[in-house]
Design an enzyme around this catalytic site. Structure first.
Site, PDB file in Angstrom:
ATOM      1  N   LYS A   1       9.833   5.976  14.914  1.00 40.00           N
ATOM      2  CA  LYS A   1       9.329   6.133  13.545  1.00 40.00           C
ATOM      3  C   LYS A   1       7.848   5.757  13.507  1.00 40.00           C
ATOM      4  O   LYS A   1       7.445   4.753  14.114  1.00 40.00           O
ATOM      5  CB  LYS A   1      10.153   5.235  12.602  1.00 40.00           C
ATOM      6  CG  LYS A   1       9.890   5.473  11.122  1.00 40.00           C
ATOM      7  CD  LYS A   1      10.839   4.624  10.263  1.00 40.00           C
ATOM      8  CE  LYS A   1      10.648   4.856   8.778  1.00 40.00           C
ATOM      9  NZ  LYS A   1      11.555   4.028   7.950  1.00 40.00           N
TER      10      LYS A   1
ATOM     11  N   SER B   1      13.775   6.589   4.174  1.00 38.01           N
ATOM     12  CA  SER B   1      12.476   7.065   4.592  1.00 38.01           C
ATOM     13  C   SER B   1      12.440   7.589   6.029  1.00 38.01           C
ATOM     14  O   SER B   1      11.537   8.319   6.394  1.00 38.01           O
ATOM     15  CB  SER B   1      11.449   5.943   4.459  1.00 38.01           C
ATOM     16  OG  SER B   1      11.783   4.844   5.305  1.00 38.01           O
TER      17      SER B   1
ATOM     18  N   SER C   1      16.879   2.828   4.607  1.00 35.31           N
ATOM     19  CA  SER C   1      16.177   3.921   5.301  1.00 35.31           C
ATOM     20  C   SER C   1      16.646   4.242   6.706  1.00 35.31           C
ATOM     21  O   SER C   1      16.182   5.225   7.294  1.00 35.31           O
ATOM     22  CB  SER C   1      14.682   3.645   5.336  1.00 35.31           C
ATOM     23  OG  SER C   1      14.137   3.893   4.067  1.00 35.31           O
TER      24      SER C   1
HETATM   25  N1  GLN Z   1      14.691   4.356  -0.478  1.00 31.65           N
HETATM   26  C1  GLN Z   1      14.344   2.967  -0.616  1.00 31.65           C
HETATM   27  C2  GLN Z   1      12.946   2.856  -1.150  1.00 31.65           C
HETATM   28  O1  GLN Z   1      12.407   3.835  -1.480  1.00 31.65           O
HETATM   29  C3  GLN Z   1      14.483   2.249   0.700  1.00 31.65           C
HETATM   30  C4  GLN Z   1      13.407   2.548   1.644  1.00 31.65           C
HETATM   31  C5  GLN Z   1      13.541   1.856   2.949  1.00 31.65           C
HETATM   32  O2  GLN Z   1      14.606   1.368   3.314  1.00 31.65           O
HETATM   33  N2  GLN Z   1      12.425   1.783   3.652  1.00 31.65           N
HETATM   34  O3  GLN Z   1      12.383   1.813  -1.249  1.00 31.65           O
END
Ligand code: GLN
Length: 497
Positions: free
Chosen positions: A80, A155, A179
């Site tokens: 990532k 994400s 995410s």
């Molecule tokens: N979807 C969640 C957010 O937008 C979690 C994102 C994540 O785990 N990095 O914050």
């Protein structure tokens, strides 16, 4: 020769170690696969062809000389783009980091290199890991290989898509609110958020430091365990890193069993807003656990219904502080540096142009929640909810060994459907957020395809902190039972690209 991109990471490592194939052949097969499909999928932001092949040659050299190889030596991985990589661009999905080349490796990057893993490149993500669809990336969205018009989750959608499309055998994600797990659920893969502090955050671009946790993405439970064991463990460079032995996740993954295990089904995670087919597959999987010898009980965790609200105060608060470092002086982009603007103006112009809408929304929310006069009402209350959630978990884990729920309320939604509706987007993490707030370990494993749309459904398994091995024991047992039932791994039902 059989298609090398279809092997599991464990099989690949074994074949390389035995000399049946070379690491260079394996790497070339994956680079060719990326060339063939990534224009459609867009899992990668940067492919490090030279670096990957150099590492593969190094592995082959070591083997030829009879030197000790790591457990994942020569296995190709997608990283990532939130981890620093020395000499290789790192953007965190943001324009503000465009062109930045880190001078150092994150601890996760370093451990992967030391384990002789081949890093193919950096994967697409929502900007600074804020999102559930990868549509918040400044570099365009990623498609879900099951259906390219749908999201791969977020994400870490680039990481989940890369392994689903067989562009890499393994990937690394980060999970602040879901995410790793939500992308795993909507792509039919395995994703694990280790116990908070289990994997070092050093060199991982910070979003919400008390929640952020790196973890493995893989096509099988054993592959996830092998990767987990490579990246986990104490690191002096991260003050929240746990200085205790890492649970033996590999042994757990090799000995899947739920016999006599007490499994709690979270009462709160069903009902309105949950897709019928998701609940159906989750219920069937709970039934399967019972058939495999688990004792099933319903467990109520009343504070979980407030987790989303608490998260959307705590995470933005922390991000408003963490993202202050992007001031145009230190990294990447600089706008208005023409002698006509003051330093403050350059900072403001750069942040205005370099950050996307969602990031700006969070910075404003967080700054507001932390401002004097509102701090107690917002941030303070959210922290109290966080304590209540932790207590719900403590109560639950005094009755059961693991908790289960859907990973996310729906299957992969169409690209664009929630892009302009932040609330709808936030709901994707309804079930995953409690484990982040409490610091527990959690996994998503595939549990079939939803009957109404034929798309993957994930089951979330949650274990107490430092009991990550339980996830793998349950995950491996389910994976074996499901595959016996289906006759093949779920991913084999994905349409070919
Ligand atoms: N979807 C969640 C957010 O937008 C979690 C994102 C994540 O785990 N990095 O914050």
């Amino acid at each position: 020769m059989a298609d090398l991109t279809r092997l599991t990471a464990a099989e690949t490592a074994e074949r390389i170690a035995s000399g049946a194939v070379s690491a260079v052949e394996v790497t070339e097969a994956h680079l060719a696969r990326i060339d063939a499909v990534d224009e459609k999928v867009h899992a990668f932001l940067h492919v490090d062809r030279e670096g990957a092949l150099a590492k593969a040659r190094e592995v082959d050299g070591k083997r030829a000389r009879g030197e000790q190889l790591g457990p994942l030596a020569g296995v190709p991985l997608a990283l990532k783009d939130i981890f620093t990589t020395e000499g290789v661009p790192t953007t965190a999905g943001s324009k503000i980091l465009e062109g930045w080349i880190p001078p150092y490796d994150a601890t996760v990057t370093r451990r992967l290199k030391e384990a002789d893993v081949v890093i193919l490149g950096k994967t697409n993500m929502d900007e600074f890991a804020m999102g559930s669809s990868t549509e918040n990336s400044a570099y365009g969205p990623t498609g879900n290989p099951w259906d390219l018009t749908r999201v791969p989750g977020g994400s870490g959608g680039g990481s989940s898509a890369a392994i689903t499309a067989y562009e890499a055998a393994l990937a690394i994600g980060t999970d602040t609110g879901g995410s790793i797990r939500q992308p795993a659920a909507v792509t039919g893969t395995v994703g694990v958020k280790p116990t908070y502090g289990g994997v070092s955050r050093y060199g991982m671009v910070a979003f919400s430091s008390s929640l952020d946790q790196a973890g493995p993405c893989a096509r099988t439970v054993l592959d996830a365990a092998l990767l987990h064991s490579v990246i986990a463990g104490h690191d002096e460079l991260d003050s929240t890193s746990i200085d205790r032995p890492v649970p033996d996740v590999v042994a757990a993954a090799r000995n899947g069993s739920v016999d006599g295990l007490r499994v709690g089904v979270v009462t709160e995670f069903r009902g309105e807003g949950y897709q019928a087919g998701v609940l159906q597959r989750v219920d069937e999987t709970v039934e399967l656990l019972r058939e495999l010898g688990a004792e099933i009980v319903e467990v109520s965790c009343p504070s979980f219904t407030k987790a989303l609200a608490a998260y959307y105060l705590i995470a933005p608060s922390e991000c408003s502080s963490n993202l202050a470092r992007f001031d145009a002086m230190r990294y990447g982009l600089r706008v208005g540096d023409d002698g006509a603007h003051s330093a403050e103006e350059v900072t403001a112009l750069t942040r205005a142009e370099g950050f996307g809408d969602e990031v700006k929304r969070r910075i404003m929310l967080g700054t507001y929640a932390l401002s004097s006069g509102y701090y107690d009402a917002y941030y303070g209350s959210a922290q109290k909810v966080r304590t209540l959630i932790t207590r719900d978990f403590e109560r639950a884990f005094s009755q059961v060994d693991v908790l289960v729920s859907p990973t996310t309320p729906t299957t992969a939604f169409p690209l664009g459907e929630r892009a302009d509706d932040p609330m709808a987007m936030y709901l994707a993490d309804l079930c995953t957020i409690p484990a982040n707030l409490a610091g527990n370990a959690a996994m998503s494993v595939p549990c079939g395809l939803a009957p109404e749309d034929g798309l993957p459904v994930g089951l979330q398994i949650i274990a107490p902190a430092m009991a990550d091995d339980r996830l793998y024991r349950v995950g491996a047992a389910l994976e074996a039972a499901h595959q016996a039932r289906w006759g093949h791994p779920l991913l084999e039902e994905a349409p070919s690209l």
